[in-house]
Design a protein around this motif. Structure first.
Motif, PDB file in Angstrom:
ATOM      1  N   UNK B   7       0.876  -1.184   0.000  1.00  0.00           N
ATOM      2  CA  UNK B   7       0.000   0.000   0.000  1.00  0.00           C
ATOM      3  C   UNK B   7       0.898   1.213   0.000  1.00  0.00           C
ATOM      4  N   UNK B  82       2.747  -4.986   9.686  1.00  0.00           N
ATOM      5  CA  UNK B  82       1.568  -4.132   9.861  1.00  0.00           C
ATOM      6  C   UNK B  82       0.575  -4.473   8.761  1.00  0.00           C
ATOM      7  N   UNK B  83      -0.685  -4.610   9.144  1.00  0.00           N
ATOM      8  CA  UNK B  83      -1.742  -4.807   8.159  1.00  0.00           C
ATOM      9  C   UNK B  83      -2.605  -3.549   8.112  1.00  0.00           C
ATOM     10  N   UNK B  84      -3.165  -3.262   6.965  1.00  0.00           N
ATOM     11  CA  UNK B  84      -4.130  -2.172   6.856  1.00  0.00           C
ATOM     12  C   UNK B  84      -5.388  -2.707   6.213  1.00  0.00           C
ATOM     13  N   UNK B  85      -6.503  -2.091   6.594  1.00  0.00           N
ATOM     14  CA  UNK B  85      -7.772  -2.543   6.038  1.00  0.00           C
ATOM     15  C   UNK B  85      -8.143  -1.660   4.856  1.00  0.00           C
ATOM     16  N   UNK B  87     -10.620   0.531   3.050  1.00  0.00           N
ATOM     17  CA  UNK B  87     -11.725   1.283   3.661  1.00  0.00           C
ATOM     18  C   UNK B  87     -12.524   2.020   2.584  1.00  0.00           C
ATOM     19  N   UNK B  88     -13.793   2.287   2.869  1.00  0.00           N
ATOM     20  CA  UNK B  88     -14.577   3.080   1.914  1.00  0.00           C
ATOM     21  C   UNK B  88     -13.934   4.445   1.733  1.00  0.00           C
ATOM     22  N   UNK B  89     -14.039   4.972   0.525  1.00  0.00           N
ATOM     23  CA  UNK B  89     -13.371   6.237   0.228  1.00  0.00           C
ATOM     24  C   UNK B  89     -14.281   7.149  -0.563  1.00  0.00           C
TER      25      UNK B  89
END
Lengths: 232, 208
Positions: B7, B82-85, B87-89
């Protein structure tokens, strides 16, 4: 003694004592009294506390600083813990909340922040709250304080106050402060006014300052711990 | 050597800040500063690599690629995954402002603030301070999911502090009003002897 918090002091309580404890990074670090509380009744059924970056007030964020949509988040609804405030990272790590609460100053790494944080209106008038309080103290404004979100303790200084006798404000007092345990105080709210106001300001965290508002209606706390109280 | 980023995002913020401080009738500072900064965040195999650079380094796609590579290399020293989700944008419309504070010259703002500061005086008031701050920012954002946003937001407002002294007892009063709706000191100035500003000063004196 019974204490009525004015909208400014009530807003400070919502932001400092509850809002910061609901931030996903503090939950991730283990530094929040709200860890493991999702779904639990943690306060009076009259209490709903919201953080809303989409609200067009001083803390407004058209989109958060990770590009996530901003939306109203109910941290507490009718006394029940509902949601933490999250970034993409804390949402993935902790869950049980809403992303879109990640903000950073120019050139800085964005972190989980509040925006417009407030206690929702109830249905009591200020006069009804005064009458119900009967004898106690009205606390006005905020002059700083301190919070330990991990241990769940707080101490806030009011700007000044009024002794309440027989349901009426009488003597003006200064150097008054309110202290206690966050969760116990949430349970002690017995009346919530319908006169919510929002107050703009700035919040500092992690070396960064962001614009925010906080707010509340008048609140009646039963058996609050009030200190100081020098008669004017 | 880390593989491709999982990301990335780039946020460039260009802004100007105007601040005026008036203390007991004396203008301590009045001026405007400018900045242009960008943050490049890259999620590598493990954690974040972050660069904070001058905004003028954010330009072409070629420049983006170089900065992302640089941040990706920085991420190689992290040792926790580290993980990231996802997300709606989407972006909300920025509200229209009333009077744009950038179109009012600094001298006029100082004159208005001096009047506000004088109006905070009165019986037993021994010290007064008015602070005005205005920040206008243009934000550009892009990320690896193809989201791209641009918006401009201007915030301004003032605070008034008064200290009263009587019989050796000192008390401070403090009031403020900040907004994203446009220059508000004109409205307060127009109601110096009535309306909201009078109420604000009455609050201040009551606290004092």
């Amino acid at each position: 003694m019974h204490a009525i918090l004015d909208p400014e002091l009530g807003g400070v309580f919502a932001h400092e004592a509850v809002g910061h404890a609901a931030e996903g990074d503090l939950v991730k670090e283990g530094n929040s009294v709200l860890i493991g509380k999702i779904g639990e009744i943690i306060g009076s059924p009259q209490i709903t506390i919201v953080d809303d970056p989409s609200l067009v007030e001083f803390g407004f964020c058209p989109v958060d600083d990770e590009g996530s949509a901003t939306t109203r988040t109910e941290i507490i609804r009718a006394g029940q813990m509902k949601s933490y405030l999250h970034s993409k990272e804390t949402m993935a790590r902790i869950g049980d909340g809403t992303p879109g609460h990640c903000r950073g100053m120019a050139g800085e790494m964005p972190i989980v922040r509040m925006s417009n944080t407030f206690i929702e209106n109830g249905d009591a008038s200020f006069e009804e709250i005064l009458e119900s309080c009967r004898n106690g103290i009205l606390l006005k404004g905020s002059r700083g304080g301190q919070v330990d979100p991990g241990r769940g303790m707080f101490q806030f200084n009011a700007e000044y106050g009024y002794i309440i006798e027989g349901g009426e404000c009488t003597t003006m007092v200064r150097d008054v402060s309110l202290s206690g345990e966050i969760l116990k105080t949430l349970h002690s709210v017995s009346m919530v006014g319908k006169d919510r106001t929002l107050h703009p300001g700035y919040c500092g965290k992690g070396g960064q300052t962001v614009p925010v508002t906080d707010g509340a209606p008048h609140l009646l706390l039963e058996d609050a711990i009030v200190g100081g109280c020098d008669v004017c | 050597m880390p593989s491709d980023p999982r990301y990335y995002d780039i946020r460039r913020v260009t802004g100007e800040v105007t601040q005026v401080d008036i203390d007991n009738g004396k203008v301590e500072q009045a001026g405007t500063s400018f900045y242009d900064k960008a943050t490049v965040r890259v999620l590598g195999d493990l954690g974040w690599g972050v660069l904070s650079v001058s905004g003028d380094r954010i330009g072409s796609e070629h420049l983006h690629h170089n900065l992302i590579s640089e941040a990706l290399q920085a991420s190689a020293i992290t040792n926790e995954r580290v993980e990231v989700m996802a997300t709606p944008s989407r972006i909300h419309q920025v509200p229209k402002i009333g009077e744009d504070p950038r179109k009012v010259d600094l001298e006029e703002k100082v004159r208005i603030l001096q009047d506000l500061e004088k109006a905070a005086g009165g019986e037993s008031i021994v010290s007064r301070r008015v602070t005005y701050i205005e920040k206008a920012e243009q934000v550009f954002f892009t990320d690896s999911s193809g989201h791209e946003y641009q918006y401009e937001l201007c915030r301004c407002g003032f605070s008034v502090l008064a200290v009263a002294s009587r019989g050796g007892v000192v008390q401070m009063g403090y009031e403020r009003d900040h907004t994203i709706r446009g220059l508000n000191i004109m409205t307060w100035h127009g109601n110096l002897r009535s309306g909201p500003y009078l109420s604000l000063m009455q609050n201040l004196r009551r606290e004092g």
